[in-house]
Write an enzyme that holds these catalytic residues in place. Structure first.
Site, PDB file in Angstrom:
ATOM      1  N   GLN A  98      38.570  34.642  70.765  1.00  0.00           N
ATOM      2  CA  GLN A  98      37.404  34.055  70.096  1.00  0.00           C
ATOM      3  C   GLN A  98      37.773  32.668  69.569  1.00  0.00           C
ATOM      4  OE1 GLN A  98      35.775  35.315  66.250  1.00  0.00           O
ATOM      5  NE2 GLN A  98      33.747  35.481  67.171  1.00  0.00           N
ATOM      6  N   TYR A 177      29.581  29.173  60.776  1.00  0.00           N
ATOM      7  CA  TYR A 177      30.628  28.192  61.105  1.00  0.00           C
ATOM      8  C   TYR A 177      30.017  26.995  61.838  1.00  0.00           C
ATOM      9  CZ  TYR A 177      33.618  31.837  59.331  1.00  0.00           C
ATOM     10  OH  TYR A 177      34.183  32.773  58.494  1.00  0.00           O
ATOM     11  N   ARG A 316      34.844  47.316  61.993  1.00  0.00           N
ATOM     12  CA  ARG A 316      35.662  48.132  61.089  1.00  0.00           C
ATOM     13  C   ARG A 316      36.057  49.491  61.674  1.00  0.00           C
ATOM     14  NH1 ARG A 316      31.379  47.089  56.598  1.00  0.00           N
ATOM     15  NH2 ARG A 316      30.234  47.017  58.574  1.00  0.00           N
TER      16      ARG A 316
HETATM   17  C1  LIG Z   1      38.073  42.191  58.184  1.00  0.00           C
HETATM   18  C2  LIG Z   1      36.978  41.525  58.968  1.00  0.00           C
HETATM   19  C3  LIG Z   1      37.254  40.382  59.698  1.00  0.00           C
HETATM   20  C4  LIG Z   1      36.255  39.782  60.475  1.00  0.00           C
HETATM   21  N1  LIG Z   1      36.570  38.687  61.237  1.00  0.00           N
HETATM   22  C5  LIG Z   1      35.657  38.179  62.108  1.00  0.00           C
HETATM   23  C6  LIG Z   1      36.018  37.150  63.007  1.00  0.00           C
HETATM   24  O1  LIG Z   1      37.169  36.703  63.066  1.00  0.00           O
HETATM   25  N2  LIG Z   1      35.046  36.677  63.844  1.00  0.00           N
HETATM   26  C7  LIG Z   1      33.768  37.171  63.818  1.00  0.00           C
HETATM   27  O2  LIG Z   1      32.930  36.701  64.604  1.00  0.00           O
HETATM   28  N3  LIG Z   1      33.415  38.166  62.995  1.00  0.00           N
HETATM   29  C8  LIG Z   1      34.325  38.698  62.150  1.00  0.00           C
HETATM   30  N4  LIG Z   1      33.996  39.756  61.355  1.00  0.00           N
HETATM   31  C9  LIG Z   1      32.693  40.425  61.547  1.00  0.00           C
HETATM   32  C10 LIG Z   1      32.867  41.602  62.514  1.00  0.00           C
HETATM   33  O3  LIG Z   1      33.123  41.149  63.832  1.00  0.00           O
HETATM   34  C11 LIG Z   1      31.593  42.475  62.550  1.00  0.00           C
HETATM   35  O4  LIG Z   1      30.507  41.631  62.821  1.00  0.00           O
HETATM   36  C12 LIG Z   1      31.366  43.225  61.250  1.00  0.00           C
HETATM   37  O5  LIG Z   1      32.540  43.904  60.839  1.00  0.00           O
HETATM   38  C13 LIG Z   1      30.230  44.236  61.393  1.00  0.00           C
HETATM   39  O6  LIG Z   1      30.542  45.169  62.415  1.00  0.00           O
HETATM   40  P1  LIG Z   1      31.039  46.667  62.040  1.00  0.00           P
HETATM   41  O7  LIG Z   1      29.957  47.274  61.175  1.00  0.00           O
HETATM   42  O8  LIG Z   1      31.183  47.378  63.359  1.00  0.00           O
HETATM   43  O9  LIG Z   1      32.316  46.548  61.278  1.00  0.00           O
HETATM   44  C14 LIG Z   1      34.958  40.344  60.512  1.00  0.00           C
HETATM   45  C15 LIG Z   1      34.685  41.492  59.760  1.00  0.00           C
HETATM   46  C16 LIG Z   1      35.674  42.094  58.999  1.00  0.00           C
HETATM   47  C17 LIG Z   1      35.366  43.361  58.244  1.00  0.00           C
END
Ligand SMILES: Cc1cc2nc3c(=O)[nH]c(=O)nc-3n(C[C@H](O)[C@H](O)[C@H](O)COP(=O)(O)O)c2cc1C
Length: 358
Positions: A98, A177, A316
């Site tokens: 990414q 961003y 997560r």
């Molecule tokens: C610890 C953490 C780090 C994340 N880092 C990124 C990232 O580097 N790039 C991005 O596009 N989204 C990032 N996100 C968002 C996740 O990709 C995702 O959209 C978010 O966790 C919701 O999905 P989930 O409910 O399956 O966890 C991050 C989320 C968490 C919790």
């Protein structure tokens, strides 16, 4: 209707299932933004994902404002990524990088100068720095004569990703961003070709995507958007028009897939302010569409059944369950992620989440 366990072709990538790993920043690189051997273990543990989307990875020092996050601008970083991608491939996995420019979210102590954005704005809240959280700083508008250099940075990072053994790249155009700061009209006040009407505000996204697609192939280029609400102070007054047009433009470039982070009204990592834009985007974008945020195996399968998407990205759940597809298939309970170790350094809460018994 496909199931989560059915294969899917994402451009040039054959994913053996539709359970993708969403990009997750974890802060396990060095202070100089070089990947570490621990990262190889972490990603290899998660190789059963249909496709791993890596943590956001800086395209340049100017664009990276996250302590201990990795980059892809130097040869040293490329060399240190190789063992990571090789470990994933040895474990029969697939991984794309990414690509990240954080724009006004970068603190000058990391970026090395005043942050840049579409316009002179300041993000709400505090930046992550090596000295703890510090207030965001006023960004300066990116000058027109700087855009070719920005595209060069994306091109170099994309080529570096392929040199480092990634299977492709995802352009991070979500979450407030730089590209998102250009897309949406509460952070873009430009009166040149990159501001104003929708076709102008999607210009940077289109140019970055074409540049990267030319460098590595459109079939190895993906994009992530977050259309349905405020993220880090960035928002838009007419997301259907904006993101419908963006999806059309990306469709014309022929990217491998489009991923949307769209939380619901009760989202646990960001909340929606309106219904998902996904149906509008689905109609405008001809390639595979991947949805993310708060999905379970049950709600993910229901989304596939409804025809609104082709695959689901789990964040997560994958962070805490390295063997997520196996657990879904066998209806096993999931480990819970620990937010205290999301961004901490070292192995704890990173490579020590247990796999289920086979
Ligand atoms: C610890 C953490 C780090 C994340 N880092 C990124 C990232 O580097 N790039 C991005 O596009 N989204 C990032 N996100 C968002 C996740 O990709 C995702 O959209 C978010 O966790 C919701 O999905 P989930 O409910 O399956 O966890 C991050 C989320 C968490 C919790």
């Amino acid at each position: 209707m496909p199931t989560l366990f059915d294969p899917i072709r994402l451009g040039a990538i054959e994913a053996p299932n539709r359970i993708l790993m969403a990009p997750l920043t974890r802060g396990r690189a060095t202070r100089a933004h070089v990947p570490t051997p621990l990262m190889a273990d972490y990603y290899a543990q998660r190789a059963s994902a249909g496709l791993i989307i890596s943590e956001a990875t800086g395209i340049s020092r100017q664009g990276l404002g996250w302590p201990y996050a990795p980059g892809l601008w130097s040869d040293e970083q490329v060399a240190a990524w190789r063992p990571v991608t090789h470990a994933v491939h040895r474990a029969d996995g697939r991984i794309i990088a990414q690509l990240w420019h954080m724009g006004r979210i970068v603190h000058s102590s990391l970026g090395g100068g005043q942050p840049v954005s579409a316009s002179a704005t300041t993000a709400p809240g505090n930046a992550h720095t090596y000295d703890g959280r510090q207030p965001f700083e006023l960004a300066r508008p990116l000058r027109l004569d700087e855009i070719p250099g920005l595209l060069d940075d994306y091109r170099r990072a994309a080529r570096h990703a392929m040199d480092a053994g990634f299977d492709g790249v995802q352009i991070h155009a979500a979450n407030g961003y730089l590209i998102d700061q250009f897309l949406r009209n509460n952070s873009n006040f430009r009166d040149d070709a990159y501001g104003g009407p929708v076709q102008n505000r999607i210009r940077l996204l289109r140019e970055v995507t074409s540049t990267v697609a030319d460098a590595v192939g459109a079939d190895r280029t993906a994009v992530r958007l977050s259309p349905n609400g405020d993220t880090q102070g960035v928002n838009d007054s007419d997301p259907d028009a904006l993101f419908g047009a963006a999806a059309e433009a990306l469709s014309a470039i022929g990217i491998a897939f489009l991923e949307l982070r769209e939380p619901g009204f009760e989202g646990t990592f960001g909340k929606a302010e309106r219904e998902p834009v996904a149906p509008t985007i689905r109609a405008a974008f001809k390639g595979p569409l991947v949805l993310n945020s708060d999905y379970t195996d049950v709600s993910g399968q229901a989304a596939l059944n409804s025809g609104v998407c082709d695959a689901i990205a789990f964040g997560r759940p994958f962070l805490a369950n390295p063997d997520l597809p196996h657990r879904f298939r066998s209806h096993l309970p999931l480990n819970k992620d620990d937010p205290k170790t999301w961004y901490s350094q070292g192995p704890e809460g990173y490579v020590d989440y247990p796999k289920a018994a086979a």
